[in-house]
Structures are given as structure tokens and as C-alpha cells.
Design a protein around this motif. Structure first.
Motif, PDB file in Angstrom:
ATOM      1  N   ASN A  56       0.844  -1.188   0.000  1.00  0.00           N
ATOM      2  CA  ASN A  56       0.000   0.000   0.000  1.00  0.00           C
ATOM      3  C   ASN A  56       0.882   1.241   0.000  1.00  0.00           C
ATOM      4  N   LEU A  57       0.508   2.232  -0.763  1.00  0.00           N
ATOM      5  CA  LEU A  57       1.243   3.498  -0.780  1.00  0.00           C
ATOM      6  C   LEU A  57       1.035   4.203   0.558  1.00  0.00           C
ATOM      7  N   MET A  58       2.137   4.662   1.141  1.00  0.00           N
ATOM      8  CA  MET A  58       2.062   5.325   2.439  1.00  0.00           C
ATOM      9  C   MET A  58       2.826   6.628   2.399  1.00  0.00           C
ATOM     10  N   THR A  59       2.196   7.701   2.823  1.00  0.00           N
ATOM     11  CA  THR A  59       2.874   8.992   2.914  1.00  0.00           C
ATOM     12  C   THR A  59       2.874   9.524   4.338  1.00  0.00           C
ATOM     13  N   LYS A  60       1.978   8.969   5.153  1.00  0.00           N
ATOM     14  CA  LYS A  60       1.884   9.385   6.563  1.00  0.00           C
ATOM     15  C   LYS A  60       1.171   8.289   7.337  1.00  0.00           C
ATOM     16  N   VAL A  61       1.265   8.343   8.655  1.00  0.00           N
ATOM     17  CA  VAL A  61       0.678   7.300   9.497  1.00  0.00           C
ATOM     18  C   VAL A  61      -0.835   7.236   9.342  1.00  0.00           C
ATOM     19  N   ALA A  62      -1.456   8.341   8.979  1.00  0.00           N
ATOM     20  CA  ALA A  62      -2.908   8.335   8.773  1.00  0.00           C
ATOM     21  C   ALA A  62      -3.319   7.338   7.687  1.00  0.00           C
ATOM     22  N   ASP A  63      -2.456   7.132   6.681  1.00  0.00           N
ATOM     23  CA  ASP A  63      -2.751   6.148   5.637  1.00  0.00           C
ATOM     24  C   ASP A  63      -2.820   4.751   6.244  1.00  0.00           C
ATOM     25  N   LEU A  64      -1.881   4.459   7.095  1.00  0.00           N
ATOM     26  CA  LEU A  64      -1.840   3.164   7.779  1.00  0.00           C
ATOM     27  C   LEU A  64      -3.044   3.005   8.697  1.00  0.00           C
ATOM     28  N   GLU A  65      -3.352   4.049   9.435  1.00  0.00           N
ATOM     29  CA  GLU A  65      -4.476   3.997  10.376  1.00  0.00           C
ATOM     30  C   GLU A  65      -5.781   3.687   9.654  1.00  0.00           C
ATOM     31  N   TYR A  66      -5.963   4.304   8.499  1.00  0.00           N
ATOM     32  CA  TYR A  66      -7.195   4.095   7.735  1.00  0.00           C
ATOM     33  C   TYR A  66      -7.295   2.651   7.242  1.00  0.00           C
ATOM     34  N   LEU A  67      -6.210   2.153   6.649  1.00  0.00           N
ATOM     35  CA  LEU A  67      -6.243   0.821   6.054  1.00  0.00           C
ATOM     36  C   LEU A  67      -6.230  -0.293   7.097  1.00  0.00           C
ATOM     37  N   ASN A 106     -15.830 -12.315  20.807  1.00  0.00           N
ATOM     38  CA  ASN A 106     -14.742 -11.328  20.868  1.00  0.00           C
ATOM     39  C   ASN A 106     -15.014 -10.045  20.098  1.00  0.00           C
ATOM     40  N   GLY A 107     -16.100  -9.986  19.346  1.00  0.00           N
ATOM     41  CA  GLY A 107     -16.407  -8.771  18.586  1.00  0.00           C
ATOM     42  C   GLY A 107     -15.787  -8.814  17.212  1.00  0.00           C
ATOM     43  N   SER A 108     -14.542  -8.406  17.095  1.00  0.00           N
ATOM     44  CA  SER A 108     -13.820  -8.469  15.824  1.00  0.00           C
ATOM     45  C   SER A 108     -12.396  -8.915  16.110  1.00  0.00           C
ATOM     46  N   LEU A 109     -11.820  -9.677  15.185  1.00  0.00           N
ATOM     47  CA  LEU A 109     -10.487 -10.228  15.396  1.00  0.00           C
ATOM     48  C   LEU A 109      -9.709 -10.247  14.089  1.00  0.00           C
ATOM     49  N   GLY A 110      -8.382 -10.152  14.217  1.00  0.00           N
ATOM     50  CA  GLY A 110      -7.496 -10.318  13.074  1.00  0.00           C
ATOM     51  C   GLY A 110      -7.313 -11.787  12.757  1.00  0.00           C
ATOM     52  N   ILE A 111      -6.756 -12.045  11.598  1.00  0.00           N
ATOM     53  CA  ILE A 111      -6.643 -13.431  11.134  1.00  0.00           C
ATOM     54  C   ILE A 111      -5.705 -14.258  12.012  1.00  0.00           C
ATOM     55  N   ASP A 112      -4.680 -13.611  12.603  1.00  0.00           N
ATOM     56  CA  ASP A 112      -3.760 -14.351  13.471  1.00  0.00           C
ATOM     57  C   ASP A 112      -4.469 -14.807  14.747  1.00  0.00           C
ATOM     58  N   ASP A 113      -5.270 -13.912  15.326  1.00  0.00           N
ATOM     59  CA  ASP A 113      -6.007 -14.278  16.532  1.00  0.00           C
ATOM     60  C   ASP A 113      -7.042 -15.366  16.225  1.00  0.00           C
ATOM     61  N   LEU A 114      -7.681 -15.271  15.068  1.00  0.00           N
ATOM     62  CA  LEU A 114      -8.649 -16.299  14.675  1.00  0.00           C
ATOM     63  C   LEU A 114      -7.975 -17.657  14.522  1.00  0.00           C
ATOM     64  N   ALA A 115      -6.788 -17.650  13.911  1.00  0.00           N
ATOM     65  CA  ALA A 115      -6.053 -18.909  13.743  1.00  0.00           C
ATOM     66  C   ALA A 115      -5.661 -19.492  15.090  1.00  0.00           C
ATOM     67  N   SER A 116      -5.221 -18.625  15.982  1.00  0.00           N
ATOM     68  CA  SER A 116      -4.783 -19.085  17.306  1.00  0.00           C
ATOM     69  C   SER A 116      -5.942 -19.655  18.115  1.00  0.00           C
ATOM     70  N   LEU A 117      -7.081 -18.962  18.107  1.00  0.00           N
ATOM     71  CA  LEU A 117      -8.219 -19.402  18.913  1.00  0.00           C
ATOM     72  C   LEU A 117      -8.958 -20.597  18.313  1.00  0.00           C
ATOM     73  N   SER A 118      -8.948 -20.699  16.986  1.00  0.00           N
ATOM     74  CA  SER A 118      -9.681 -21.791  16.335  1.00  0.00           C
ATOM     75  C   SER A 118      -8.849 -23.054  16.185  1.00  0.00           C
ATOM     76  N   LEU A 154     -12.913  -6.091   7.692  1.00  0.00           N
ATOM     77  CA  LEU A 154     -12.569  -4.714   8.029  1.00  0.00           C
ATOM     78  C   LEU A 154     -11.138  -4.440   7.586  1.00  0.00           C
ATOM     79  N   PRO A 155     -10.724  -3.176   7.524  1.00  0.00           N
ATOM     80  CA  PRO A 155      -9.340  -2.884   7.164  1.00  0.00           C
ATOM     81  C   PRO A 155      -8.351  -3.590   8.084  1.00  0.00           C
ATOM     82  N   GLY A 156      -7.215  -4.002   7.503  1.00  0.00           N
ATOM     83  CA  GLY A 156      -6.175  -4.652   8.298  1.00  0.00           C
ATOM     84  C   GLY A 156      -6.410  -6.144   8.497  1.00  0.00           C
ATOM     85  N   LYS A 157      -7.197  -6.776   7.610  1.00  0.00           N
ATOM     86  CA  LYS A 157      -7.503  -8.205   7.707  1.00  0.00           C
ATOM     87  C   LYS A 157      -8.124  -8.552   9.065  1.00  0.00           C
ATOM     88  N   VAL A 158      -9.065  -7.711   9.478  1.00  0.00           N
ATOM     89  CA  VAL A 158      -9.848  -7.937  10.693  1.00  0.00           C
ATOM     90  C   VAL A 158     -11.266  -8.322  10.255  1.00  0.00           C
TER      91      VAL A 158
END
Length: 364
Positions: free
Chosen positions: A275-286, A321-333, A356-360
Motif C-alpha cells: 500500500n502506498l504510504m505517505t503518513k501514518v494516517a494512511d496506515l491507520e485508515y487501512l 470477541n467482537g472483531s479479530l485479526g486473522i492471526d487471533d482467529l487462527a490461534s483461537l480456532s 474490516l481494514p487490516g484483515k480484521v
């Protein structure tokens, strides 16, 4: 569990991450691998005559005894693949080392883990990016991962130390030395607020072939990898490619088209590898990272009736848990990521889960 046999298994020639996992799956634990009869081990996929010969020798066990003395003397943690303390993100990578050696006190399973990599020939532009990047990341209280090399790695560690952000250096050699030697002082400071980690036993020198192995740990420990400056050839692009293969997010800062040390970043962006990044806000959004509040999701009261058994497991975890990333899903499942990705895809296609953004992921 026998630490002696765990260490011994990791230092047998020809036994890499995949074969070690096959042996552990077949035998149950490392000690049983050494106790198993040759005719039984011969049934394990990937085991050949040479491997059987090495397993029945005592050389590996003697080497493991030496390493135990070393790690006890210097208070080093040996984290085996089956240990609860083994980094959960790294454990989900198919080629994760079966053992890592960690010296430090920080939490390798921190809530947000960011790796920062780049060229050894960092320009003022790259160093300034590191400064502003880490200053702006501080609000998220991340763990910073890098490789302690010259250039961008060193700049990332330096800025993390300045901002009192925990950071971990991944080494391409044993913990009995520091390479480059000029970064010894930096490594000592890192130990005060982070740690040093490696898959290599003491006595291992920083051979050329160790650095690509080191790079997979940098990528595997992290939620995302940020490439600040990079040539078209080099370790930073290898790390980015590995991060993509682990289903992790990759970000890259663009540079001028004629700058040698921006060619790698521009290539990653152009080919949709980052992903193209110019500032931390780009990361925060994605990534779905918010500064002001944590999103609280209300659990659904009932499960969709058309879920398979595997999908129902994932649904139960997400409702709890509400929402989880793929690593947490792999660990718990307990599902391997390759299998988990297919389950999630099926649930997305039927509309019972959303990404959701960030593979959540969360239930609809």
C-alpha cells in the motif's frame, strides 16, 4: 517437554521448519522423535536415510547440552513451537522456526506489532521518514521490529529508543555476538526496553544465507511491514514478499523515480505488493486503527442456520470477541491459516462475515 531434545531437534542438519513439524506431528513431541524406531520414522514425509542417521547419532544432543548451559548463564528464553509463550503471529507461518531464542522482557504478542525495514544505505530522506513515522506511531503503543542492520533498520531502532517505544531486533546469528559490532551499544539499550531474538544457536556467525532466514522472522512477528527506502534488490523486498505470503499487510513510502534507493518501494507500490504510504494516517485508515476510541461491537444473539461446523467455530469466536485479526482467529480456532482463509472466504461469500481494514473480521 524436554528442552534438551527440543534444542537437539533444531540443530540436526537437513531438518528445517516443515520437516520438523512433520516429525512432531507424527511422534507427539521432540523427545519421542529421538526415541522412535528408525522403521517408524521412515514413514514421515521428508525423512531420508541421512536424516535417520543424524537422528540416531548423539552429536545433536551433545550440542544441545552446551546450548542449555549458555542460555541458563545469560538468562535467555528458548521458545519452542509448541510453547504457549512462542510468538503467536510467527507460529501461524508455515515456515516458522521450531525454536527461537529471546533475550529481553517485552511482550512478543503485543496488541500492535510493526516491522520497519529498508536499505542499508539510508539517505537523509529515509532517516527523516523514520523519525516522523515512529513519532506518529507512538500513540498506538506498538512493538517495533527490525533487523539491527545499518541504514533504515538502525534508524528505526534509534527512533524507537528515543520515543521510549519497545522494540525488538531480529538477529542473523547467535546471541553471543552483535553484528554489526558498531551497533552493540544500541543492542544493549534495546534490551532495556525490548529484546533480541534469533533462531540461531550461540556460535553461529552472520553468514550471508542467514539474513533471508532472519527476514522471515521479521515479517512473521508483525501485523504489518513498512518499507521506508529500498533498492530493487535486497533484503527489504524479500521481507515484503514474505509478509505478503503470510497474508500480512505491507506499506511502502514512494520516492523519486530516479532515486536508486526508492526503486524498490516504487516497484512494490506499482505491482500492488504494498500500500502506498505517505503518513501514518494512511496506515491507520487501512488497518482500522483509531486514535480516539476502540470500536465496540455488539454480539449477535443467534447464529445463521446455514453454517458448516468449521464456520460455526469461527462464528462463535467472533461473537465472543467482537472483531479479530486473522492471526487471533487462527490461534483461537486451531485452524492452519491456509484452511482458515478458505473458511472465511466462504463466510464472506454468503454474507455472514465482513472484512474490516487490516484483515480484521466480524460477523454481520
Amino acid at each position: 517437554m524436554s528442552l534438551l531434545h527440543q534444542l537437539a531437534l533444531s540443530c540436526i542438519p537437513g531438518i528445517g521448519s516443515v520437516l520438523a513439524r512433520n516429525l512432531l506431528s507424527y511422534c507427539g513431541d521432540a523427545e519421542e522423535v529421538f526415541k522412535a524406531k528408525t522403521r517408524h520414522l521412515a514413514h514421515v514425509q521428508g525423512v531420508g536415510p541421512k536424516t535417520l542417521e543424524f537422528l540416531k547419532e548423539h552429536t545433536a544432543l551433545k550440542r544441545a547440552e552446551q546450548e542449555i548451559k549458555f542460555i541458563e548463564k545469560f538468562k535467555i528464553k528458548a521458545l519452542f513451537l509448541t510453547d504457549d509463550a512462542y510468538p503467536k503471529r510467527l507460529k501461524n507461518c508455515a515456515d516458522a522456526p521450531i525454536i527461537v531464542y529471546f533475550k529481553g522482557s517485552t511482550d512478543l504478542n503485543a496488541g500492535k506489532v510493526v516491522s520497519i525495514v529498508g536499505t542499508r544505505n539510508a539517505t537523509d530522506y529515509g532517516k527523516e521518514i523514520c523519525r516522523t513515522l515512529i513519532e506518529d506511531l507512538k500513540v498506538h503503543k506498538p512493538l517495533i521490529i527490525s533487523g539491527l542492520a545499518y541504514g533504515i533498520d538502525g534508524a528505526a531502532h534509534k527512533e524507537a529508543l528515543k520515543n521510549e517505544i519497545p522494540n525488538v531486533a531480529v538477529l542473523a546469528h547467535g546471541l553471543d555476538r552483535i553484528y554489526p559490532a558498531q551497533h552493540r551499544g544500541m543492542a544493549e539499550k534495546i534490551l532495556d526496553c525490548g529484546g533480541l531474538i534469533t533462531e540461531f544457536m550461540s556460535g553461529t556467525i552472520p553468514d550471508r544465507e542467514n539474513f533471508p532466514k532472519r527476514n522471515r522472522i521479521i515479517a512473521g512477528l508483525s501485523d504489518l511491514t513498512i518499507v521506508v527506502e529500498a533498492n530493487i534488490k535486497g533484503g527489504a523486498l524479500i521481507t515484503a514478499e514474505l509478509a505478503n505470503s503470510y497474508n500480512r499487510d505491507v506499506f511502502a513510502y514512494p520516492g523519486r523515480v530516479n532515486d536508486e534507493f526508492s526503486q524498490g518501494c516504487n516497484f512494490l507500490i506499482k505491482t500492488n505488493r504494498a500500500n502506498l504510504m505517505t503518513k501514518v494516517a494512511d496506515l491507520e485508515y487501512l488497518m482500522g486503527w483509531t486514535r480516539d476510541q476502540v470500536l465496540t461491537l455488539k454480539p449477535q444473539l443467534s447464529l445463521p442456520i446455514n453454517l458448516t461446523d468449521d464456520e460455526r467455530i469461527i462464528a462463535d469466536i467472533l461473537y465472543a470477541n467482537g472483531s479479530l485479526g486473522i492471526d487471533d482467529l487462527a490461534s483461537l480456532s486451531g485452524f492452519q491459516q491456509s484452511r482458515l482463509v478458505m473458511i472465511i472466504l466462504g463466510m464472506e461469500m454468503q454474507g455472514s462475515i465482513i472484512s474490516l481494514p487490516g484483515k480484521v473480521y466480524k460477523m454481520t
